[in-house]
Design an enzyme around this catalytic site. Structure first.
Site: not given
Length: 296
Positions: A2-3, A51, A165, A250
């Site tokens: 989650p961002e 976050k 990401n 990533r």
């Protein structure tokens, strides 16, 4: 993972469900806090920090949680069946007379003194969605290591907090450079726009159920999750490769025509396999996406 916008939404759900109410249920299902009981205490607020989630409780205590890749908070009304996962994945339950918040698969869960929150989140850079946002400081942090690839610098929460990401790939596309471009080589005009653009994207999406960065009908994201489909701007096949963030590799997406700068080449004998196209509007909010597959 989650961002910042997703975590902001989770904080709002927890705050709306619990803030101002007395806890009637407190169940910590991790050995370290197995004997902790918060019943009878009033929940003051839940706030996001990058976050991270900080749920402050009467008596000077804060429940600090981080969702990382798989964690989630679910809120349920009385009598509603819990649906966040199997019971053995529950790490904590906080309930009031009207709502129950259940934390599933939380990799970070600690109860700390509110006065000691700096120990948990003090290392973070300016929060893109927080009251401490400072665009000049964020840019200075990013430029402090000019040789570092831009994508890695954006993911480093010590520089600015909230980018994951998805936004890394989308920001680099909007800036017209690859995520492997050294930060110091980013043209000055684009560097100045970076913090402003990043904040604008997260602010625009913090109230949306589906993240959008394009403004195009039926096309929510420019490059993230799109390999090897065509770039919506030029038609070139979107590329996918791994890029580290200092802790792990990533999946990273970019358009080789629209974005200038260095980029990795496929290893000898390696091809990028087509990824299944998601349904329109279904691009993942969490940052999960198709990964590359090696074929010989």
């Amino acid at each position: 993972m989650p961002e910042g916008d997703t975590v902001w939404q989770a904080a709002r759900r927890l705050h709306d469900a619990l803030a101002g109410a007395v806890l009637t249920r407190s169940d910590f299902r991790v050995p370290r806090y197995a004997t902790v009981d918060l019943t009878g205490r009033t929940v003051l607020e839940t706030v996001p920090r990058g976050k991270h989630l900080l749920t402050r409780v009467e008596g000077g205590l804060t429940l600090h949680t981080h969702l990382r890749m798989d964690g989630s908070w679910k809120v349920f009304a009385p009598g509603r069946r819990w649906s966040g996962g199997p019971a053995h994945q529950i790490r904590v339950i906080l309930g009031t007379a009207d709502r129950t918040a259940v934390g599933y698969r939380l990799p970070v869960l600690e109860l700390i003194r509110t006065a000691d929150e700096v120990r948990a989140v003090g290392h973070l850079g300016p929060d893109l969605l927080g009251p401490d946002w400072d665009a000049e400081r964020a840019l200075a942090n990013l430029l402090a290591d000019p040789a570092r690839p831009l994508g890695e610098a954006l993911l480093d929460q010590r520089n600015l907090a909230g980018i994951g990401n998805v936004y890394k790939s989308e920001l680099c596309f909007l800036l017209g450079v690859t995520p492997w471009l050294p930060v110091g080589e980013l043209p000055a005009g684009r560097a100045a726009k970076l913090p402003v653009l990043a904040r604008r994207l997260l602010e625009a999406n913090r109230d949306r159920p589906v993240r959008r960065t394009t403004g195009l009908r039926g096309q929510n994201l420019f490059v993230y999750g799109r390999a090897p489909r065509p770039c919506p701007r030029c038609g070139t096949s979107v590329r996918l490769a791994d890029q580290g963030d200092g802790s792990r590799e990533r999946p990273t997406y970019w358009c080789p025509s629209c974005q200038a700068g260095p980029a990795p080449a496929p290893a000898p004998g390696t091809a990028w396999a087509p990824a299944p196209a998601p349904a329109p509007g279904s691009e993942p909010r969490s940052g999960a996406g198709p990964h590359r597959r090696r074929t010989r």
